[in-house]
Scaffold this active site. Structure first.
Site, short mmCIF file in Angstrom:
data_model
loop_
_atom_site.label_atom_id
_atom_site.label_comp_id
_atom_site.label_asym_id
_atom_site.label_seq_id
_atom_site.Cartn_x
_atom_site.Cartn_y
_atom_site.Cartn_z
N ARG A 16 43.29 -29.71 14.08
CA ARG A 16 43.83 -29.28 12.78
C ARG A 16 45.29 -29.74 12.62
NH1 ARG A 16 48.16 -26.82 10.75
NH2 ARG A 16 48.13 -25.39 12.50
N ASP A 17 46.20 -29.18 13.39
CA ASP A 17 47.62 -29.49 13.18
C ASP A 17 47.88 -30.97 13.49
OD1 ASP A 17 50.23 -29.04 12.51
OD2 ASP A 17 50.63 -27.55 14.05
N HIS A 208 54.27 -21.38 19.03
CA HIS A 208 53.72 -22.63 18.48
C HIS A 208 54.89 -23.60 18.32
CE1 HIS A 208 50.97 -24.80 15.50
NE2 HIS A 208 52.15 -25.20 15.04
N HIS A 210 56.61 -27.42 18.04
CA HIS A 210 56.52 -28.87 17.81
C HIS A 210 57.61 -29.51 18.67
CE1 HIS A 210 53.58 -29.13 14.45
NE2 HIS A 210 53.87 -27.84 14.39
N CYS A 241 53.37 -31.54 10.23
CA CYS A 241 53.02 -30.75 9.05
C CYS A 241 53.37 -31.61 7.85
CB CYS A 241 53.79 -29.44 9.01
SG CYS A 241 53.49 -28.54 7.48
N ASN A 250 52.85 -31.63 17.85
CA ASN A 250 52.90 -30.37 18.59
C ASN A 250 53.23 -30.67 20.05
OD1 ASN A 250 50.47 -29.98 16.47
ND2 ASN A 250 51.47 -28.03 16.86
P1 HMG Z 1 47.55 -24.32 -5.77
O1 HMG Z 1 47.53 -25.66 -6.46
O2 HMG Z 1 48.66 -23.38 -6.06
O3 HMG Z 1 46.14 -23.57 -5.88
O4 HMG Z 1 47.54 -24.60 -4.19
P2 HMG Z 1 45.34 -23.04 -7.08
O5 HMG Z 1 44.78 -21.74 -6.67
O6 HMG Z 1 46.15 -23.13 -8.36
O7 HMG Z 1 44.14 -24.11 -7.19
C1 HMG Z 1 44.37 -25.46 -7.58
C2 HMG Z 1 43.14 -26.31 -7.21
O8 HMG Z 1 42.94 -26.31 -5.80
C3 HMG Z 1 41.86 -25.82 -7.83
O9 HMG Z 1 41.03 -26.96 -8.04
C4 HMG Z 1 41.24 -25.01 -6.72
O10 HMG Z 1 39.84 -24.96 -6.80
C5 HMG Z 1 41.65 -25.80 -5.49
P3 HMG Z 1 40.95 -27.68 -9.49
O11 HMG Z 1 40.53 -26.58 -10.42
O12 HMG Z 1 42.33 -28.21 -9.78
O13 HMG Z 1 39.94 -28.75 -9.27
N1 HMG Z 1 41.74 -24.98 -4.28
C6 HMG Z 1 41.00 -25.16 -3.18
N2 HMG Z 1 40.08 -26.09 -2.84
C7 HMG Z 1 39.51 -25.97 -1.63
N3 HMG Z 1 39.84 -25.02 -0.73
C8 HMG Z 1 40.76 -24.08 -1.03
C9 HMG Z 1 41.38 -24.14 -2.30
N4 HMG Z 1 42.32 -23.39 -2.91
C10 HMG Z 1 42.51 -23.89 -4.12
N5 HMG Z 1 41.07 -23.15 -0.14
C11 HMG Z 1 46.97 -24.00 -1.96
C12 HMG Z 1 47.60 -23.56 -3.26
C13 HMG Z 1 47.36 -23.00 -0.89
C14 HMG Z 1 45.46 -24.04 -2.12
C15 HMG Z 1 47.47 -25.42 -1.62
O14 HMG Z 1 48.87 -25.44 -1.71
C16 HMG Z 1 47.05 -25.86 -0.23
O15 HMG Z 1 45.88 -26.03 0.07
N6 HMG Z 1 48.04 -26.13 0.63
C17 HMG Z 1 47.74 -26.60 1.96
C18 HMG Z 1 48.91 -26.41 2.80
C19 HMG Z 1 48.61 -26.92 4.19
O16 HMG Z 1 47.47 -27.08 4.61
N7 HMG Z 1 49.71 -27.20 4.95
C20 HMG Z 1 49.60 -27.64 6.28
C21 HMG Z 1 49.13 -26.56 7.20
S1 HMG Z 1 50.40 -25.35 7.57
C22 HMG Z 1 51.12 -25.96 9.01
O17 HMG Z 1 50.85 -27.05 9.43
C23 HMG Z 1 52.07 -25.05 9.74
C24 HMG Z 1 51.44 -24.46 11.04
O18 HMG Z 1 51.01 -25.49 11.92
C25 HMG Z 1 52.49 -23.61 11.76
C26 HMG Z 1 53.85 -24.34 11.87
O19 HMG Z 1 53.93 -25.33 12.62
O20 HMG Z 1 54.76 -23.88 11.18
C27 HMG Z 1 50.24 -23.56 10.71
MG MG Z 2 52.31 -26.57 13.29
#
Ligand code: HMG
Ligand code: MG
Length: 304
Positions: A16-17, A208, A210, A241, A250
């Site tokens: 994933r990450d 966690h 990086h 990220c 990571n």
């Molecule tokens: P948004 O645009 O505010 O969402 O995004 P929305 O609710 O307004 O929906 C917009 C569109 O997205 C719609 O589709 C929804 O159906 C779709 P449309 O009508 O335009 O065709 N949608 C989805 N589709 C599939 N699965 C879903 C989903 N939700 C909405 N779950 C949202 C808000 C959170 C969805 C968006 O910003 C998002 O997906 N962000 C992803 C962020 C991400 O994955 N970041 C990387 C991971 S975090 C990380 O790496 C940190 C970590 O490792 C720890 C660290 O190191 O700090 C964990």
């Molecule tokens: Mg991370």
């Protein structure tokens, strides 16, 4: 070495990450084989994918297909990131064992990453947690930017402690204090853990890291000294990220296992088998994996 925990649990976040950050789209079949190899290497918790918006993170668009294709080994928990109830519904349909919510300690990162304020993200996390636990799923939480934010700089340890306590209160069994941009160093790790463990026991925490600035392993050492016994890592040091400028891989699982083996801390992991998983995924990335221990193992193998 008795000041360290006897045993450490490693949470493998490479599929994933790691893969979410790669510019090449790794074929679904290769992701499935990667997860299966990581399970064979001894992992008990593997974060397989993320049920996030495919528009925002196209690399995770095949989450359901990856879950459908893996061979589930008994004793292994296959987990996924979930940002909202839509993601939870997709995760449940894919039969995940556990979901992870991922709010942040800083406002700007929260808005950029999930388009929510920190308060909104906590409310979403509670809704996800309530529904997931009612369906029998365990809930983990990440707290991004626990050691600093790419947009706001320093984050107060007291704020991290407060948010961690709230995440435990809303049902997370564990909070992974996350160094999103690899900025932490051992003194900061000790300071943050000092504040957080006044509110939450170290057994409910994971770290966690990086490895952006090469401090991930010494940070683990500081975490071990503070009694933390769960650490996230990714095979080969994959990772980053997409919403944190400059975030790199990571902490590498190979590097972590090498350290813990040397300290006599039990992990249940087989180093050679982790390296085999890294070796198989590397040709699909278009660049060498950064893990120092993996590179050394490759060099030794090449010398015969
Ligand atoms: P948004 O645009 O505010 O969402 O995004 P929305 O609710 O307004 O929906 C917009 C569109 O997205 C719609 O589709 C929804 O159906 C779709 P449309 O009508 O335009 O065709 N949608 C989805 N589709 C599939 N699965 C879903 C989903 N939700 C909405 N779950 C949202 C808000 C959170 C969805 C968006 O910003 C998002 O997906 N962000 C992803 C962020 C991400 O994955 N970041 C990387 C991971 S975090 C990380 O790496 C940190 C970590 O490792 C720890 C660290 O190191 O700090 C964990
Ligand atoms: Mg991370």
């Amino acid at each position: 070495m008795s000041r360290f925990p006897a045993k450490v649990r490693i949470v493998e976040v490479g599929p994933r990450d790691g893969l979410q950050h790669e510019s090449a789209f790794v074929p679904t079949a290769e992701k499935i084989a990667f997860v299966n190899r990581l399970a064979e290497a001894g992992h008990t918790t593997i974060e397989v994918s993320a049920f996030v918006s495919p528009k925002w993170v196209p690399q995770m668009a095949d989450a359901a297909e990856v879950f459908a294709g893996i061979t589930r080994r008994p004793g292994v928990r296959y987990t996924a990131l979930v940002p909202n109830l839509q993601g939870l519904a997709r995760a449940r349909a894919a039969r995940v064992d556990e979901v992870a919510v991922f709010p942040a300690a800083s406002e700007t990162f929260s808005k950029r990453n999930i388009h929510r304020t920190a308060v909104e993200a906590l409310a979403d996390a509670k809704r996800i947690s309530d529904e997931a636990r009612a369906a029998g799923l365990r809930v983990r939480a990440y707290l991004s930017t626990s050691f600093g934010c790419p947009f706001e700089g320093a984050v107060a340890p007291a704020r991290v402690a407060d948010l961690t306590a709230r995440l435990i209160d809303l049902g997370a069994y564990e909070v992974a204090l996350s160094d999103t941009i690899g900025i932490a160093h051992p003194r900061l790790v000790s300071d943050v853990l000092y504040e957080v463990t006044r509110r939450v026991p170290s057994t409910s925490l994971a770290l966690h890291f990086h490895d952006t600035r090469g401090t991930a392993l010494v940070n683990v050492y500081a975490g071990l000294e503070a009694g933390v016994s769960t650490f996230d890592a990714s095979a080969g040091g994959l990772g980053g990220c997409p919403y944190a400028p400059g975030a790199t891989g990571n902490l590498a699982t190979e590097d972590l296992v090498y350290l813990l083996d040397g300290l006599g801390v039990v992990t249940g992991m087989r180093l050679e088998a982790i390296a085999a998983a890294s070796r198989a995924i590397e040709p699909h990335l278009g660049h060498p994996l950064p893990s120092r221990v993996f590179r050394a193992m490759q060099a030794t193998a090449a010398r015969g």
